[in-house]
Design an enzyme around this catalytic site. Structure first.
Site, mmCIF file in Angstrom:
data_model
loop_
_atom_site.group_PDB
_atom_site.id
_atom_site.type_symbol
_atom_site.label_atom_id
_atom_site.label_comp_id
_atom_site.label_asym_id
_atom_site.label_seq_id
_atom_site.Cartn_x
_atom_site.Cartn_y
_atom_site.Cartn_z
ATOM 1 N N SER A 133 0.830 -1.193 0.000
ATOM 2 C CA SER A 133 0.000 0.000 0.000
ATOM 3 C C SER A 133 0.878 1.261 0.000
ATOM 4 O O SER A 133 1.703 1.445 -0.891
ATOM 5 C CB SER A 133 -0.961 -0.063 1.192
ATOM 6 O OG SER A 133 -1.982 0.914 1.085
ATOM 7 N N ASP A 162 -9.584 -3.533 -5.814
ATOM 8 C CA ASP A 162 -8.933 -2.757 -4.761
ATOM 9 C C ASP A 162 -9.492 -1.339 -4.771
ATOM 10 O O ASP A 162 -9.241 -0.572 -5.703
ATOM 11 C CB ASP A 162 -7.418 -2.740 -5.011
ATOM 12 C CG ASP A 162 -6.627 -2.091 -3.889
ATOM 13 O OD1 ASP A 162 -7.246 -1.425 -3.037
ATOM 14 O OD2 ASP A 162 -5.387 -2.249 -3.873
ATOM 15 N N HIS A 179 -7.042 -5.953 -0.505
ATOM 16 C CA HIS A 179 -5.969 -4.976 -0.270
ATOM 17 C C HIS A 179 -5.244 -5.304 1.038
ATOM 18 O O HIS A 179 -4.013 -5.314 1.082
ATOM 19 C CB HIS A 179 -6.565 -3.561 -0.223
ATOM 20 C CG HIS A 179 -5.550 -2.477 -0.072
ATOM 21 N ND1 HIS A 179 -4.917 -1.892 -1.156
ATOM 22 C CD2 HIS A 179 -5.030 -1.875 1.034
ATOM 23 C CE1 HIS A 179 -4.068 -0.977 -0.720
ATOM 24 N NE2 HIS A 179 -4.109 -0.939 0.589
#
Length: 319
Positions: free
Chosen positions: A131, A265, A294
């Site tokens: 991320s 996502d 995610h």
């Protein structure tokens, strides 16, 4: 008594000050690289919240997959962990404030400082970002081209246009204008005994069929006003700073980068995958075909590590 292998597979946990802020380091394998002179280090840069405990299963699987030859470490974001009783959240408040270490730019400098202080410049690196950790890694490579990066694996990369993603549109007003409101319920929950906090977390995550129970203590650790405040402050800066993709850095390092995008996502729409694939047709840019979320660490840490192992096998076989 555990076997020698079982003992090797237990992580070490260390709390240190880095850039004046408390930092948790999770380590599989060598605990002191300068002493053992490791040739290669896997370093995990987490998403937000940057709690290293979420990555325990993922890291252990990687460590075992490569025959325990290479240490696998993860470094928390500054201030995203509860300090042990002997430490405060910050070592010197004036220094921490001046560096804005809890902000996004400060967190990037925090990771570079960690490498300078704890890893030899000769040690080759496999950087694994998740991320916002992917954005941090790209910026680290830009700021310090001398890093000996063998590969950077960017998982579910939030590296562009965060605020206009489906999740970004929901979270931007919360993180930028309403985050102080969230401190009240977090404070009230923090007063609960640890056992009740763990029960509450299990109940909230109970819908995940394959929940990795190693992530429960990590989630419980977030029921802290200080940790939550630091995570939300960093998140508010992400919405304003993660705008255009850093194409120049990607172009210069394309042969070192592996991108892995989610098919569903909400932090990184599939269109972003198609865009980067169009702009860098020769890059190693993959789209998830396994339905991973995610937040893969909650229920697919081992599965994700198995995939990363396959991707890196060729690059590491001659080391």
């Amino acid at each position: 008594m555990g076997t020698a292998e079982e003992d090797m597979d237990k992580p070490g946990v260390e709390h240190i000050y880095c850039c004046g802020a408390v930092t948790e380091v999770l380590k599989f394998g060598a605990q002191d690289l300068r002493r053992v002179g490791a040739r290669l280090l896997f370093l995990v840069i987490p998403g937000n919240p940057g709690v290293v405990g979420f990555y325990q299963t993922f890291m252990q699987t990687l460590y075992q997959a490569f025959g325990r030859r290479y240490p696998v470490w993860a470094v928390s974001h500054a201030g995203h962990c509860n300090p042990p009783d002997a430490l405060d959240m910050v070592e010197e408040p004036s220094v921490t404030e001046a560096r804005d270490v809890f902000g996004l730019n400060g967190q990037i400098e925090h990771k570079l400082s960690f490498l300078r202080e704890h890893v030899s410049r000769e040690t080759r690196l496999v950087l694994i970002g998740h991320s916002i950790g992917c954005y941090i890694i790209l910026d680290m490579m830009k700021r310090d081209p001398g890093l000996k990066v063998l590969k950077s694996v960017l998982l579910f990369p939030t590296i562009e246009r965060m605020a206009v993603t489906p999740q970004g549109k929901v979270m931007t007003p919360v993180l930028c204008h309403l985050r102080y409101v969230a401190y009240v319920p977090i404070f009230l929950l923090s007063l609960l005994p640890e056992r009740l906090k763990a029960c509450a977390v299990r109940w909230v995550l109970g819908g995940l069929r394959a929940l990795d129970h190693a992530t429960i203590p990590a989630t419980v650790s977030l029921i802290s006003v200080d940790c939550a405040a630091n995570a939300m402050y960093m998140g508010s800066q992400e919405m304003g700073m993660v705008l255009e993709r850093e194409n120049a850095t990607i172009r210069q390092n394309l042969n070192k980068l592996i991108f892995y995008y989610g098919a569903t996502d909400h932090w990184c729409p599939v269109q972003y995958y198609h865009d980067i694939k169009r702009d860098f047709p020769t890059g190693d840019i993959r789209l998830c075909e396994n339905g991973l979320r995610h937040a893969f660490v909650l229920d697919a840490g081992k599965q994700m590590a198995d995939m990363v192992t396959d991707w890196l096998h060729t690059d590491l076989k001659d080391l």
